[in-house]
Design an enzyme around this catalytic site. Structure first.
Site, short mmCIF file in Angstrom:
data_model
loop_
_atom_site.label_atom_id
_atom_site.label_comp_id
_atom_site.label_asym_id
_atom_site.label_seq_id
_atom_site.Cartn_x
_atom_site.Cartn_y
_atom_site.Cartn_z
CE LYS A 103 -1.99 -3.86 3.43
NZ LYS A 103 -1.97 -5.10 2.44
CB SER A 159 -0.90 0.02 1.16
OG SER A 159 -1.47 1.18 1.40
CE1 TYR A 180 -4.59 -1.85 4.84
CE2 TYR A 180 -3.51 0.39 4.51
CZ TYR A 180 -3.92 -0.78 4.18
OH TYR A 180 -4.21 -1.08 2.84
#
Length: 294
Positions: free
Chosen positions: A160, A143, A156
């Site tokens: 990632k 991402s 998150y």
């Protein structure tokens, strides 16, 4: 009557985790259109069956938790027995939550990291024998959050960034054996995970304070086409949109910039709309065992 596909993926076995919805489901369809035999892995049997039934070519689905080593070992063996050894493995399964770190649920925070990072490593581990046998291709879905961390998305971003780092290490280890490893850097994609982001102040404000070009939402089909291209070319990196490549050049400066903006903007935004923890996002989050338990 359309001609049968003929290309680098024709007759190859491709595995996609997190394939019940979103990018995973779209990618399974795209890989099948390009002639691959697709194995869909996920949590939601009804959605997995529906997606598999819609494939233009052969495929099958398995319900498994990517963080469960034993379940994934059994799934890899079943895929091998039914379809053959995997030539392409896409570690796509992922979760997200938003909100202040101090107010986040420890269990939810941990679950995001376990699925996005540990689940990616488990996927690579159980399918490694296949990739060695086929000199195959492993694609890690990362991402923009892997490059530049954002406030209010700590789990998150951490997961990632960890998945990106794992993929780099895995790439270096497996290169002497003929395995290619790629990393896909994605921005906002029209999936269940972000479709209702405007309901959550934390995500609405996060996106609203990004540069205009970075706010654009891309369709899952467009992203899937780019990822399938990467699988055909065994690309080491794929950026959707392409301008994300420029963020790699600027990544050393991003933490200071984000901190400067956050110091000014977060108090003002919190006064206007208090930030709250979102829990696991989207229908995929609700379908996760941790989401169902809550």
């Amino acid at each position: 009557m359309s001609a049968a596909p003929c290309g680098p993926l024709t007759g190859r076995v491709a595995v996609v985790t997190g394939a019940a919805r979103g990018v995973g489901a779209a990618l399974a369809q795209e890989l099948s259109r390009r002639g691959a035999l697709v194995a869909l892995i996920g949590h939601e049997p009804r959605e997995l069956a529906r997606q598999t039934g819609a494939l233009p070519g052969p495929g099958a689905w398995w319900e498994a938790d990517v963080t469960d080593d034993s379940a994934m070992e059994r799934t890899a063996a079943a895929v091998r027995e039914r379809l053959g050894p995997a030539s392409v493995v896409v570690a796509n399964a992922g979760l997200a939550e938003g909100g202040p770190f101090a107010e986040s649920s420890p269990a939810t925070w941990r679950r995001v990291v376990e699925v996005n990072l540990v689940g990616s490593a488990v996927t690579a581990r159980v399918f490694l024998p296949d990739l060695l046998a086929t000199r195959g291709y492993h694609l890690q879905i990362a991402s923009l959050a892997s490059i530049g961390a954002a406030p209010l998305m700590s789990a998150y971003c951490a997961s990632k960034a960890g998945a990106e780092s794992f993929a780099h290490a895995f790439q270096a280890e497996t290169a002497p054996h003929g395995i290619a490893v790629g990393i896909a850097y994605l921005n906002w994609t029209d999936t269940d995970m972000i479709r209702d982001l405007d309901r959550h102040a934390v995500l609405r404000e996060l996106r609203g304070h990004m540069p205009r070009a970075a706010r654009r939402v891309y369709t899952a089909a467009d992203v899937a086409a780019r990822l399938a291209d990467a699988a055909e070319r065994r690309s080491r990196a794929v950026y959707v949109p392409r301008w994300l490549r420029a963020a790699q050049v600027a990544r050393a400066a991003l933490p200071a910039v984000v901190t400067r903006v956050s110091r000014r903007e977060l108090p003002r935004l919190a006064d206007r709309t208090p930030f709250e923890a979102t829990g696991l996002l989207g229908a995929g989050g609700s379908g996760d065992p941790a989401g169902r338990d809550r």
